[in-house]
Design an enzyme around this catalytic site. Structure first.
Site, PDB file in Angstrom:
ATOM      1  N   TYR A 149      21.215  79.395  47.636  1.00 12.27           N
ATOM      2  CA  TYR A 149      21.162  79.079  46.256  1.00 12.27           C
ATOM      3  C   TYR A 149      20.507  77.900  46.160  1.00 12.27           C
ATOM      4  O   TYR A 149      19.355  77.594  45.189  1.00 12.27           O
ATOM      5  CB  TYR A 149      22.198  79.014  45.649  1.00 12.27           C
ATOM      6  CG  TYR A 149      22.273  78.602  44.169  1.00 12.27           C
ATOM      7  CD1 TYR A 149      21.885  79.462  43.229  1.00 12.27           C
ATOM      8  CD2 TYR A 149      22.849  77.341  43.786  1.00 12.27           C
ATOM      9  CE1 TYR A 149      21.845  79.009  41.724  1.00 12.27           C
ATOM     10  CE2 TYR A 149      22.797  77.059  42.475  1.00 12.27           C
ATOM     11  CZ  TYR A 149      22.307  77.796  41.498  1.00 12.27           C
ATOM     12  OH  TYR A 149      22.282  77.502  40.190  1.00 12.27           O
TER      13      TYR A 149
ATOM     14  N   SER B 238      19.431  72.677  39.657  1.00 13.17           N
ATOM     15  CA  SER B 238      21.005  72.699  39.880  1.00 13.17           C
ATOM     16  C   SER B 238      21.262  71.279  40.736  1.00 13.17           C
ATOM     17  O   SER B 238      20.215  70.777  41.465  1.00 13.17           O
ATOM     18  CB  SER B 238      21.441  73.767  40.604  1.00 13.17           C
ATOM     19  OG  SER B 238      22.796  73.410  41.370  1.00 13.17           O
TER      20      SER B 238
END
Length: 340
Positions: free
Chosen positions: A174, A149
């Site tokens: 995350y 990501s």
């Protein structure tokens, strides 16, 4: 070729499955239909991805998923209701199928929820991924693509973001799990010769996008004439990447892995064009020809100020060339939203 796609009923996963099937490959889809968002959306994604257009009558989750499995298990496609944390469960699947390459998209997603549930994110995104690599060792699977990501860059002051930038300062659990996945992936590449590409996705949008993400949420709230939660002054910016371009980057990564050995690469997949929050909202308003009702709120913890991908490596290494400009992508998304 036989590809195993984890999270193949999600937003990106269902589009990838659809493309792989169109290209004549066989696909094994593993998805746990997590309650992160309505399981019915994932069922619809799955049906669309395999070209099944008959009506599906919903009742309850367990019954519906089992009925889905009975409907869509074709000669070149199998779906398993399976959690990646369950190593023994996935082992049983791998005993049934000879897998050429794994594309690992399954994860607990979302920056803000990860702040509330960090241990769950560690369990899925780190330990779940490691279980897959342990099984790659056992079943001699040597080709692996992993979804990372753009969030790993944190509030990187240097733009555009380059794969060689320091990413030691994530600002959400995350993001930290995704960076951990990159590091641990290199360990398995080094020790067990697993050829691997880690793809850093930059704010993917388009048809089937999760309803909790901004473009989808804003579109729905504008149509319903409800207030939009508008965080900050509108100057936060994202490198929005249309789903078709992401899928093109993933399939080209697959080709690169299949044609090369001794591979461990981290690659940005973005549009390389930065759009502010204000610009994003006005584009949706213009496309819908309807004004938003904004509720201005403070910036939320964990949100980065800006993302911007340097895609030089992707262009050079795998021939990645994103083709969808933001205005056109929003038009396609809105058209899909209005007919879904």
């Amino acid at each position: 070729m036989v590809y195993l796609v984890t999270g193949g009923s999600g937003f990106i996963g269902s589009h990838l499955v659809e493309q792989l099937l169109k290209n004549g490959h066989s696909v094994i889809n593993i998805d746990n239909f997590d309650n992160f968002y309505n399981y019915q959306i994932k069922i619809k994604n799955t049906l669309e991805s395999v070209g099944h257009h008959a009506d599906f009558e919903f009742s309850d989750k367990e019954t519906d998923i089992q009925r889905l499995i009975s409907i869509v298990n074709y000669e070149n496609y199998s779906i398993y209701y399976q959690d990646i944390k369950d190593k023994e469960g996935i082992e049983k699947i791998l005993k049934k199928h000879k897998i050429d390459l794994i594309i690992h998209l399954a994860a607990l997603a979302g920056v803000r929820p990860s702040i509330e549930r960090p241990l769950e994110y560690e369990a899925v995104n780190i330990r779940g991924t490691m279980s897959l690599w342990e099984l790659c060792k056992e079943f001699n699977i040597k080709k692996f693509i992993c979804a990372s990501s753009s969030s790993v860059y944190g509030n990187n002051p240097k733009t555009p973001f380059t794969e060689t930038d320091n990413v030691d300062n994530p600002i959400s659990p995350y993001a930290a799990t995704k960076k951990s996945g990159e590091i641990l992936g290199h360990v398995y590449h080094h020790l067990y010769d697993i050829d691997m590409i880690q793809l850093r996705f930059f704010t993917v949008y388009g048809p089937r996008q999760r309803p909790d993400l901004a473009i989808h949420k804003f579109t729905q709230l504008i149509i319903e004439e409800q207030e939009i939660p508008f965080y900050g002054d509108g100057n936060t910016a994202r490198d929005y990447t249309y789903i078709d371009d992401i899928i093109d980057g993933v399939t080209k990564s697959i080709t690169y892995l299949e044609q090369n050995s001794k591979v461990y690469e981290i690659i940005n997949l973005g549009e390389s064009e930065v759009i502010t929050l204000s610009e994003m909202l006005s584009t949706i308003e213009n496309t819908l020809q309807k004004a938003a009702i904004k509720k201005v709120l403070p910036m939320q913890p964990g949100d980065v100020q800006k993302t911007n991908a340097d895609i030089t490596k992707a262009t050079t290494l795998i021939g990645y060339h994103p083709a969808t400009k933001f205005q056109n992508g929003i038009k396609k998304f809105v058209e899909w939203f209005l007919r879904k």
